[in-house]
Motif scaffolding. Structure first.
Motif, mmCIF file in Angstrom:
data_model
loop_
_atom_site.group_PDB
_atom_site.id
_atom_site.type_symbol
_atom_site.label_atom_id
_atom_site.label_comp_id
_atom_site.label_asym_id
_atom_site.label_seq_id
_atom_site.Cartn_x
_atom_site.Cartn_y
_atom_site.Cartn_z
ATOM 1 N N ASP A 72 -6.495 -7.610 -2.253
ATOM 2 C CA ASP A 72 -5.788 -6.600 -1.470
ATOM 3 C C ASP A 72 -6.435 -5.225 -1.641
ATOM 4 O OD1 ASP A 72 -3.521 -5.238 -0.114
ATOM 5 O OD2 ASP A 72 -3.107 -4.512 -2.137
ATOM 6 N N THR A 88 -4.372 -2.454 -3.614
ATOM 7 C CA THR A 88 -4.279 -2.746 -5.048
ATOM 8 C C THR A 88 -5.611 -2.487 -5.738
ATOM 9 O OG1 THR A 88 -2.613 -4.443 -4.599
ATOM 10 C CG2 THR A 88 -3.679 -4.498 -6.745
ATOM 11 N N GLU A 137 8.252 -8.761 2.126
ATOM 12 C CA GLU A 137 7.001 -9.522 2.057
ATOM 13 C C GLU A 137 7.133 -10.763 1.177
ATOM 14 O OE1 GLU A 137 6.101 -5.799 3.876
ATOM 15 O OE2 GLU A 137 7.261 -6.271 2.086
ATOM 16 N N ARG A 150 2.480 -1.270 -2.835
ATOM 17 C CA ARG A 150 1.113 -1.699 -2.515
ATOM 18 C C ARG A 150 1.073 -3.014 -1.750
ATOM 19 N NH1 ARG A 150 -0.345 -5.441 -6.406
ATOM 20 N NH2 ARG A 150 1.094 -5.546 -8.168
ATOM 21 N N ARG A 151 2.153 -3.822 -1.792
ATOM 22 C CA ARG A 151 2.153 -5.100 -1.087
ATOM 23 C C ARG A 151 2.841 -5.027 0.281
ATOM 24 N NH1 ARG A 151 3.801 -7.811 -6.162
ATOM 25 N NH2 ARG A 151 1.955 -8.673 -7.186
ATOM 26 N N SER A 166 3.395 -4.605 4.158
ATOM 27 C CA SER A 166 2.496 -4.854 5.278
ATOM 28 C C SER A 166 2.330 -3.614 6.149
ATOM 29 C CB SER A 166 3.034 -6.005 6.140
ATOM 30 O OG SER A 166 4.204 -5.601 6.828
#
Length: 357
Positions: free
Chosen positions: A47, A50, A224, A253-254, A256
């Motif tokens: 990612d 990240t 998510e 950070r995760r 979308s």
């Protein structure tokens, strides 16, 4: 200084896969081995956000005198085997291993190789609470948001590795296990030492912050991970924005890109993608006088990082109606416990969300 601080350095090997884990390794080193460097291995994810935060955190680690080894651990089908083979020597020589995610298959594989007698688990967010409970009950290590039921082929294939890792994380004989945490840990397994992460390094290194008159909101990846319905989440954020006058949304950070774009359009919030973990961003400032959050790690960590300031942390409960049909049966109870055990956060009732049509 910890009585064992002198054994850090090249004899202490740390594995991290996220920026928060790396931050908490720095906090552990500051608390237990000040001025002594360690070897820090970054098992890099794919990612981009990240990776960016990990690069920035790695710079801070080097400034603190630690050796950082960056591993492209997920760069193709053969990368895991090459990574493990390349680290085998370090693993066998290390007298202490510090890890941030005991649920990680990668870390569990590393634990089958190491001969270290000292194992330290630093916070990987709210998952630490679940890990300690599962270890105390002798259960297999499973993340809280995964739906219960029959294990898949991959779980069955890796079950022996997970079993060995759980045994290595159980104190016994010469093996010592420490949990270094800012989270509330009640059901402590026999023989496990728990030490408190007070975010002393963060407060010493950054701030105090400038405090604005507005409110900021902290994003979450509950959509998510399949726990919370996307429409319900967006509506809840919209309601909180109107009620508290929030102007900025610090993205997890995760989260979308599609969801963040929708939030910007429908709520008017400025979307901020932090370059560092939120604890450091908040401590550097500027930060809102009120910080709004759903149940997450930050309702425990931000009050510590912002200790001595006038910032108020307010956490909004998750309404059971927001949960998806795929959410784990444990989700509601776990999230409620995250909120209920936050000592220095103001609890808000779940906001009203119009039913889907």
């Amino acid at each position: 200084m910890s009585p064992r601080a002198g054994t850090a350095g090249s004899h202490t090997l740390a594995f991290v896969e996220s920026p928060v884990q790396l931050l908490n390794v720095l906090e552990w080193a500051h608390a237990h081995a000040p001025g002594v460097g360690l070897t820090l291995v970054v098992l890099s994810p794919v990612d981009p956000m990240t990776r960016g935060q990990l690069r920035r955190m790695s710079e801070l680690a080097r400034e603190e005198g630690h050796e950082v080894r960056w591993e492209e651990a997920r760069g193709g089908a053969t990368a895991p085997f090459q990574t493990v083979a390349g680290l085998a020597g370090l693993l066998r020589r290390a007298s202490r291993v510090v890890l941030g995610d005991p649920f990680s298959r990668y870390v569990q594989l590393m634990l089958t190789i190491t001969r270290a007698h000292d194992l330290v688990v630093v916070d990987d967010g709210t998952a630490t609470m679940e890990f300690v409970g599962q270890l105390a009950r002798g259960e297999r290590l499973v993340r809280w948001h995964r739906k219960g039921g029959r294990r898949g082929p991959r779980d069955l294939l890796l079950a022996p590795v997970s079993g060995v890792a759980r045994r290595r994380l159980t104190p016994g004989g010469r093996r010592r296990v420490e949990v270094f945490s800012s989270m509330p840990v009640d059901d402590i397994p026999a023989g496990v030492t728990v030490s408190t992460n007070s975010f002393a390094w963060t407060r010493q290194r950054f701030g105090p912050p400038r405090i604005t008159r507005t409110a900021d909101m902290v994003g979450t990846s509950l959509v998510e991970t399949g726990v919370v319905d996307a429409d319900a989440y967006v509506e809840a954020v919209h309601s909180l924005t109107r009620a508290h006058g929030a102007t900025r949304y610090f993205a997890h950070r995760r989260e979308s890109t599609e969801k963040l774009h929708r939030l910007a359009v429908e709520t008017g919030l400025e979307i901020v993608r932090p370059e560092l973990p939120l604890e450091l961003i908040a401590r550097r400032g500027p930060i809102g006088r009120t910080v709004l959050s759903f149940p997450s790690t930050v309702v425990h960590t931000l009050p510590l990082a912002l200790s001595g300031t006038e910032v108020r942390i307010a956490v909004c409960d998750i309404d059971p109606a927001w949960l998806t049909e795929n959410a784990s049966p444990r989700a509601q109870g776990f999230l409620s416990n995250v909120t209920g055990t936050a000592r220095d956060a103001h609890r808000l009732a779940a906001v009203s969300v119009a039913p889907a049509v």
